[in-house]
Design a protein around this motif. Sequence first.
Motif, PDB file in Angstrom:
ATOM      1  N   LEU A  70       0.853  -1.188   0.000  1.00 49.08           N
ATOM      2  CA  LEU A  70       0.000   0.000   0.000  1.00 49.08           C
ATOM      3  C   LEU A  70       0.888   1.237   0.000  1.00 49.08           C
ATOM      4  O   LEU A  70       1.830   1.333   0.787  1.00 49.08           O
ATOM      5  N   TYR A  71       0.587   2.198  -0.893  1.00 47.70           N
ATOM      6  CA  TYR A  71       1.365   3.447  -0.947  1.00 47.70           C
ATOM      7  C   TYR A  71       0.685   4.548  -0.133  1.00 47.70           C
ATOM      8  O   TYR A  71       1.292   5.189   0.699  1.00 47.70           O
ATOM      9  N   ASP A  72      -0.601   4.786  -0.401  1.00 50.94           N
ATOM     10  CA  ASP A  72      -1.395   5.725   0.382  1.00 50.94           C
ATOM     11  C   ASP A  72      -2.846   5.260   0.333  1.00 50.94           C
ATOM     12  O   ASP A  72      -3.124   4.129  -0.080  1.00 50.94           O
ATOM     13  N   ASN A  73      -3.783   6.098   0.752  1.00 49.79           N
ATOM     14  CA  ASN A  73      -5.181   5.674   0.836  1.00 49.79           C
ATOM     15  C   ASN A  73      -5.824   5.427  -0.526  1.00 49.79           C
ATOM     16  O   ASN A  73      -6.899   4.824  -0.600  1.00 49.79           O
ATOM     17  N   LEU A  77       1.032  -0.365  -4.806  1.00 50.42           N
ATOM     18  CA  LEU A  77       2.164  -0.611  -5.697  1.00 50.42           C
ATOM     19  C   LEU A  77       2.322  -2.110  -5.912  1.00 50.42           C
ATOM     20  O   LEU A  77       2.227  -2.882  -4.969  1.00 50.42           O
ATOM     21  N   VAL A  78       2.578  -2.488  -7.156  1.00 53.73           N
ATOM     22  CA  VAL A  78       2.788  -3.892  -7.497  1.00 53.73           C
ATOM     23  C   VAL A  78       4.131  -4.021  -8.197  1.00 53.73           C
ATOM     24  O   VAL A  78       4.373  -3.346  -9.211  1.00 53.73           O
ATOM     25  N   SER A  79       5.016  -4.865  -7.656  1.00 50.35           N
ATOM     26  CA  SER A  79       6.280  -5.142  -8.344  1.00 50.35           C
ATOM     27  C   SER A  79       6.041  -6.240  -9.376  1.00 50.35           C
ATOM     28  O   SER A  79       5.346  -7.221  -9.109  1.00 50.35           O
ATOM     29  N   SER A  80       6.628  -6.038 -10.556  1.00 49.23           N
ATOM     30  CA  SER A  80       6.309  -6.910 -11.697  1.00 49.23           C
ATOM     31  C   SER A  80       7.551  -7.426 -12.397  1.00 49.23           C
ATOM     32  O   SER A  80       7.616  -7.456 -13.633  1.00 49.23           O
ATOM     33  N   GLY A 107      10.696  -7.804  -3.969  1.00 48.51           N
ATOM     34  CA  GLY A 107      10.172  -7.238  -2.730  1.00 48.51           C
ATOM     35  C   GLY A 107       9.966  -5.743  -2.843  1.00 48.51           C
ATOM     36  O   GLY A 107      10.786  -5.030  -3.432  1.00 48.51           O
ATOM     37  N   ILE A 108       8.857  -5.246  -2.266  1.00 44.99           N
ATOM     38  CA  ILE A 108       8.546  -3.818  -2.357  1.00 44.99           C
ATOM     39  C   ILE A 108       7.817  -3.378  -1.095  1.00 44.99           C
ATOM     40  O   ILE A 108       7.044  -4.136  -0.501  1.00 44.99           O
ATOM     41  N   THR A 109       8.097  -2.143  -0.659  1.00 45.54           N
ATOM     42  CA  THR A 109       7.382  -1.549   0.464  1.00 45.54           C
ATOM     43  C   THR A 109       7.428  -0.041   0.308  1.00 45.54           C
ATOM     44  O   THR A 109       8.156   0.489  -0.548  1.00 45.54           O
ATOM     45  N   ILE A 146      10.140  -7.624   1.966  1.00 40.35           N
ATOM     46  CA  ILE A 146      10.529  -6.458   2.751  1.00 40.35           C
ATOM     47  C   ILE A 146       9.296  -5.713   3.240  1.00 40.35           C
ATOM     48  O   ILE A 146       8.237  -5.752   2.612  1.00 40.35           O
ATOM     49  N   CYS A 147       9.430  -5.046   4.387  1.00 37.96           N
ATOM     50  CA  CYS A 147       8.366  -4.189   4.912  1.00 37.96           C
ATOM     51  C   CYS A 147       9.006  -3.022   5.632  1.00 37.96           C
ATOM     52  O   CYS A 147      10.184  -3.070   5.998  1.00 37.96           O
ATOM     53  N   ALA A 148       8.239  -1.954   5.844  1.00 44.97           N
ATOM     54  CA  ALA A 148       8.776  -0.738   6.450  1.00 44.97           C
ATOM     55  C   ALA A 148       8.068  -0.420   7.754  1.00 44.97           C
ATOM     56  O   ALA A 148       6.870  -0.688   7.906  1.00 44.97           O
ATOM     57  N   ASN A 149       8.803   0.166   8.709  1.00 48.51           N
ATOM     58  CA  ASN A 149       8.172   0.675   9.919  1.00 48.51           C
ATOM     59  C   ASN A 149       7.883   2.171   9.753  1.00 48.51           C
ATOM     60  O   ASN A 149       8.231   2.785   8.734  1.00 48.51           O
ATOM     61  N   LYS A 150       7.260   2.764  10.757  1.00 45.50           N
ATOM     62  CA  LYS A 150       6.844   4.160  10.641  1.00 45.50           C
ATOM     63  C   LYS A 150       8.011   5.132  10.653  1.00 45.50           C
ATOM     64  O   LYS A 150       7.862   6.297  10.271  1.00 45.50           O
ATOM     65  N   ASP A 151       9.192   4.673  11.080  1.00 45.52           N
ATOM     66  CA  ASP A 151      10.364   5.543  11.134  1.00 45.52           C
ATOM     67  C   ASP A 151      11.117   5.604   9.815  1.00 45.52           C
ATOM     68  O   ASP A 151      12.072   6.365   9.687  1.00 45.52           O
ATOM     69  N   GLY A 152      10.699   4.783   8.842  1.00 48.55           N
ATOM     70  CA  GLY A 152      11.363   4.804   7.548  1.00 48.55           C
ATOM     71  C   GLY A 152      12.438   3.757   7.383  1.00 48.55           C
ATOM     72  O   GLY A 152      13.198   3.783   6.411  1.00 48.55           O
ATOM     73  N   ASP A 153      12.529   2.816   8.336  1.00 46.39           N
ATOM     74  CA  ASP A 153      13.471   1.713   8.227  1.00 46.39           C
ATOM     75  C   ASP A 153      12.749   0.491   7.660  1.00 46.39           C
ATOM     76  O   ASP A 153      11.523   0.440   7.650  1.00 46.39           O
ATOM     77  N   VAL A 154      13.513  -0.505   7.190  1.00 41.81           N
ATOM     78  CA  VAL A 154      12.882  -1.690   6.615  1.00 41.81           C
ATOM     79  C   VAL A 154      13.409  -2.964   7.265  1.00 41.81           C
ATOM     80  O   VAL A 154      14.493  -2.993   7.847  1.00 41.81           O
ATOM     81  N   TYR A 155      12.588  -4.010   7.146  1.00 36.83           N
ATOM     82  CA  TYR A 155      12.947  -5.359   7.575  1.00 36.83           C
ATOM     83  C   TYR A 155      12.908  -6.255   6.349  1.00 36.83           C
ATOM     84  O   TYR A 155      11.987  -6.152   5.529  1.00 36.83           O
ATOM     85  N   CYS A 156      13.893  -7.125   6.221  1.00 38.27           N
ATOM     86  CA  CYS A 156      14.023  -7.967   5.032  1.00 38.27           C
ATOM     87  C   CYS A 156      14.230  -9.424   5.441  1.00 38.27           C
ATOM     88  O   CYS A 156      14.903  -9.706   6.436  1.00 38.27           O
ATOM     89  N   THR A 157      13.681 -10.318   4.650  1.00 38.29           N
ATOM     90  CA  THR A 157      13.952 -11.737   4.853  1.00 38.29           C
ATOM     91  C   THR A 157      15.051 -12.206   3.910  1.00 38.29           C
ATOM     92  O   THR A 157      15.187 -11.703   2.793  1.00 38.29           O
ATOM     93  N   ASP A 158      15.824 -13.140   4.384  1.00 38.68           N
ATOM     94  CA  ASP A 158      16.834 -13.832   3.581  1.00 38.68           C
ATOM     95  C   ASP A 158      16.415 -15.297   3.533  1.00 38.68           C
ATOM     96  O   ASP A 158      16.572 -16.036   4.503  1.00 38.68           O
TER      97      ASP A 158
END
Length: 256
Positions: A70-73, A77-80, A107-109, A146-158
């Motif tokens: 989700l980008y905004d309300n 976004l879809v990665s292709s 992965g996209i966030t 990948i996903c993002a937190n509210k502070d602008g950082d991301v978490y990624c899986t390997d």
Amino acid sequence: MVGEQRKLSLTNSFKTTRLGDGVCVYRGCFIPGNRLLLSQFSQNKLYVCELDGSNPKVIQVDYKIEHMSLYDNTHALVSSGYGGIQIIDLNLFKPGRKLKVRGHCYGITSVKDKIWVENQPKTLTIMNISGKVINTIKTTFDPCDICANKDGDVYCTDVTKSKVYFIAADGEERDICNSSDLKCPSGVTVDDHGDVYVAGYLSNNIHRISGDGQTQIVLTENDDIKKPSDLSFNFETRELLVINNDCETINIYQTY
């Protein structure tokens, strides 16, 4: 095992065939209006539906869907893959313009008007909604989900090493989960507390990683978790979406 302090309660569950004959859902996210945006496995078809799978609408896109965010309300976004990034209009339920991105987008966030996308080996690209590249971050591993937190950082899986990493906006990287109970992490999301949820596709469980680094298994095979492929969190309703049962079931849990 459900945690003693913060619990999860199943509120909705439906088979993906409710969306249509033979439909298998690989990716998904919450969108405004208490609805879901779901993607057909290995195809270029999106579904918008209610939380119980009712009233499905189909959105046809140009390329096979890898991931979504989700980008905004009003936009998702879809990665292709090599088709770049497709913007989805959530008011009209139609595909919008495309963002050309070098490489293969997976992965996209999105957070704070910035888009993070994994588009090349051991690389995360940060761009804006116009497609302008703001920064490129090199990693020591190949990010998958990948996903993002509210502070602008991301978490990624390997996936290959079954690890979860934290990556700050300035490129700082650290390993936050390396558990033998987590196998093939295939989905990651962050909640309103800043806790990270990870789906273990081959370990048939859902892990929660707290801010102090403690890892807890919150859903297992005893909770009918089997080959979960993706996760999403709704900050307004505090609900967790789990795409379960090898792409054939959608589960929604209320978090407390």
